[in-house]
Enzyme design. Structure first.
Site, PDB file in Angstrom:
ATOM      1  N   LYS A 192       0.871  -1.182   0.000  1.00  0.00           N
ATOM      2  CA  LYS A 192       0.000   0.000   0.000  1.00  0.00           C
ATOM      3  C   LYS A 192       0.903   1.226   0.000  1.00  0.00           C
ATOM      4  CE  LYS A 192      -3.549   0.425  -0.016  1.00  0.00           C
ATOM      5  NZ  LYS A 192      -4.518   0.762  -1.061  1.00  0.00           N
ATOM      6  N   PRO A 221      -0.730   2.957  -4.921  1.00  0.00           N
ATOM      7  CA  PRO A 221      -0.710   4.285  -4.287  1.00  0.00           C
ATOM      8  C   PRO A 221      -2.093   4.943  -4.178  1.00  0.00           C
ATOM      9  CG  PRO A 221       0.718   4.179  -6.251  1.00  0.00           C
ATOM     10  CD  PRO A 221      -0.203   3.012  -6.301  1.00  0.00           C
ATOM     11  N   HIS A 319     -10.200  -7.188  -4.349  1.00  0.00           N
ATOM     12  CA  HIS A 319      -9.900  -6.093  -3.419  1.00  0.00           C
ATOM     13  C   HIS A 319     -10.341  -6.454  -2.009  1.00  0.00           C
ATOM     14  CE1 HIS A 319     -11.830  -2.562  -1.349  1.00  0.00           C
ATOM     15  NE2 HIS A 319     -10.654  -2.022  -1.585  1.00  0.00           N
ATOM     16  N   HIS A 348      -6.942  -7.919   4.198  1.00  0.00           N
ATOM     17  CA  HIS A 348      -6.388  -7.228   5.370  1.00  0.00           C
ATOM     18  C   HIS A 348      -6.350  -8.169   6.583  1.00  0.00           C
ATOM     19  CE1 HIS A 348      -7.387  -3.620   3.053  1.00  0.00           C
ATOM     20  NE2 HIS A 348      -7.036  -2.809   4.032  1.00  0.00           N
ATOM     21  N   ARG A 403     -16.053   5.459   8.935  1.00  0.00           N
ATOM     22  CA  ARG A 403     -14.607   5.536   8.708  1.00  0.00           C
ATOM     23  C   ARG A 403     -14.201   6.925   8.222  1.00  0.00           C
ATOM     24  NH1 ARG A 403     -11.089   1.751   4.429  1.00  0.00           N
ATOM     25  NH2 ARG A 403      -9.227   3.049   4.529  1.00  0.00           N
TER      26      ARG A 403
HETATM   27  O1  GKR Z   1      -7.289  -0.138   4.184  1.00  0.00           O
HETATM   28  O2  GKR Z   1      -6.130   1.670   3.912  1.00  0.00           O
HETATM   29  C1  GKR Z   1      -6.740   0.704   3.471  1.00  0.00           C
HETATM   30  C2  GKR Z   1      -6.800   0.493   1.989  1.00  0.00           C
HETATM   31  O3  GKR Z   1      -6.183   1.547   1.326  1.00  0.00           O
HETATM   32  C3  GKR Z   1      -8.224   0.327   1.510  1.00  0.00           C
HETATM   33  O4  GKR Z   1      -9.019   1.366   1.989  1.00  0.00           O
HETATM   34  C4  GKR Z   1      -8.350   0.257   0.008  1.00  0.00           C
HETATM   35  O5  GKR Z   1      -9.716   0.241  -0.325  1.00  0.00           O
HETATM   36  O6  GKR Z   1      -7.279  -1.904   0.129  1.00  0.00           O
HETATM   37  C5  GKR Z   1      -7.839  -0.965  -0.646  1.00  0.00           C
HETATM   38  C6  GKR Z   1      -7.208  -0.798  -1.973  1.00  0.00           C
HETATM   39  O7  GKR Z   1      -6.740  -1.772  -2.521  1.00  0.00           O
HETATM   40  O8  GKR Z   1      -7.223   0.299  -2.522  1.00  0.00           O
HETATM   41 MG    MG Z   2      -6.360  -0.691  -4.378  1.00  0.00          MG
END
Ligand code: GKR
Ligand code: MG
Length: 423
Positions: A192, A221, A319, A348, A403
């Site tokens: 990430k 990103p 995702h 996650h 959130r």
């Molecule tokens: O949990 O911070 C996070 C991720 O950035 C998530 O919000 C995204 O939706 O995992 C995600 C992604 O692949 O963009």
């Molecule tokens: Mg993504």
């Protein structure tokens, strides 16, 4: 079978201080646990977002399902739609977490109950849920090691620091990868990004490739990079990437990036529904769509998405947002049912603590980087009521109701501003 009862329980789950382009995770992530009970006492389970707008709609729809035929997904759709005040059309656009966007309310709510109904149906006839989706194309579903830059602990120390420690340097990210791969056996790695200077994030990819030469690598990103930055960083890491995920904003921006680089681009930001899919095909914006049954409108819609991807020669992966084991097993069942889902899915799950899980026996095992589809009815997991009650109590004890990574980031640095693209 008729539906006798529906229960929607909001819970709060500890979440580490993970950084992203929109800020930082709050100390708790919110989830909703859905139980749909048939008139013979069989219970179907599901898990989805717990943010207030989603939760309110789930709580509104729930009672409307009582008496409904548990096999009628078309009836479910009608009953969900009847509870929407304002059906907004697509355009989640550059949402980092598209599931939270108001345009997704119908898809989210339908999906939440559809999964529970599939689980209930499968339990009734004693087959794994995947059998209702056409059967398993694979028995084990690979996931990737999802790395995050992170702080060692949350602002104001709401609880003891997590066991992962700080990750703000190249060495710390490689260390995080070692620990996660050592623990779960992942064969793919996703970083990430969109947090530190892009060149430092590129250094991380180069170091990860050196440390794990046989692993597939992705960087995401979340559209924090301008087009020229995305092209420049691509030059540094092009030989190390399996795909480049949402480096730059917009369908047009992604299309231009593909024209300039030819590297496969993946997204969970610019293709989040079928209308965006159509526009993406016309522009050739992305080559891999990251599915997510939670906001793509359920398990059957995910299969439709998979067929559309096949038709247009587009890859499909998956995702994730912060989640527990009921979501993980639903993700695994639908991924197992998509023959063309050929990439390791995101999850996650490693970031969630064992004692926050709400299913019997604790966390779903991830072995050799994979979740195994169990030969058990439905999703193959049972709700632990004591665990559920504990996480519901946690929900009642906090004041987070939706959130907001940006507001959370301002607690660390009041000067911090959400800028997109930042670099
Ligand atoms: O949990 O911070 C996070 C991720 O950035 C998530 O919000 C995204 O939706 O995992 C995600 C992604 O692949 O963009
Ligand atoms: Mg993504």
């Amino acid at each position: 079978m008729k539906i006798k009862d529906v229960r929607v329980t909001p819970i709060a789950v500890k979440d580490p201080p993970l950084l992203n382009a929109s800020g930082i995770h709050e100390p708790y992530t919110l989830r909703s646990i859905i139980e749909v009970e048939g008139d013979d006492g069989t219970i179907g389970l599901s898990e989805t977002y717990g943010d207030l707008p989603v939760l309110s709609l789930l709580q509104k729809v729930g009672p409307e399902l009582i008496g409904m035929n548990a096999w009628s997904l078309n009836d479910l759709r009608g009953r969900v739609n009847a509870q929407l005040n304002d059906v907004r059309t697509s355009n989640a656009g550059a949402e980092l977490a598209p599931g939270s966007h108001p345009s997704k309310q119908a898809a989210n709510a339908y999906s939440a109950f559809e999964v529970a109904l599939f689980d209930l149906q499968a339990r009734c006839i004693g087959v794994p849920l995947v059998d209702l989706l056409g059967g398993a194309a694979r028995d084990t579903v690979p996931f990737s090691a999802y790395l995050f830059f992170k702080y060692a602990e949350h602002v104001d120390s709401p609880y003891a620091p997590d066991r992962w420690g700080e990750a703000l340097t190249v060495e710390q990210i490689v260390g995080q990868a070692r620990e996660m791969i050592g623990r779960y056996g992942f064969k793919s790695i996703k970083l990430k990004a969109g947090v530190l200077e892009p060149d430092i994030e590129a250094e991380c990819i180069i170091a990860l490739k050196k440390a794990f030469p046989d692993h597939m690598l992705r960087i995401d990103p979340n559209a924090a990079w301008k087009l020229d930055t995305a092209v420049r960083i691509y030059e540094k890491i092009k030989n190390d990437l399996e795909y480049y995920e949402d480096p730059t904003p917009g369908l047009e921006g992604m299309a231009e990036l593909y024209r300039q680089t030819g590297i496969p681009l993946a997204t969970n930001m610019v293709v989040t529904d079928f209308d965006e899919f159509r526009r993406s095909v016309a522009l050739n914006s992305v080559q891999i769509v990251l599915s997510d049954h939670h906001y793509w409108g359920g398990l059957r819609s995910t299969l439709v998405l998979a067929s559309m991807c096949e038709t247009f020669g587009i890859g499909i992966s998956m995702h994730s947002n912060s989640h527990l084991g009921i979501s993980l097993t639903a993700m695994a069942h639908v991924a197992a049912a998509c023959p063309n889902l050929s990439y390791a899915c995101d999850t996650h799950y490693p970031w969630q603590e064992e004692d926050n899980e709400v299913i019997v026996g604790g966390k779903v095992p991830i072995v050799d980087g994979c979740v195994r589809i169990q030969d058990k009815p439905g999703l193959g997991v049972e709700l632990d009521r004591d665990r559920l009650a504990k996480q519901h109590e946690a929900y009642n004890s906090i004041d987070i109701r939706s959130r907001d990574d940006g507001a959370q980031m301002k607690k660390y640095d009041p000067e911090w501003e959400l800028i997109k693209p930042r670099y």
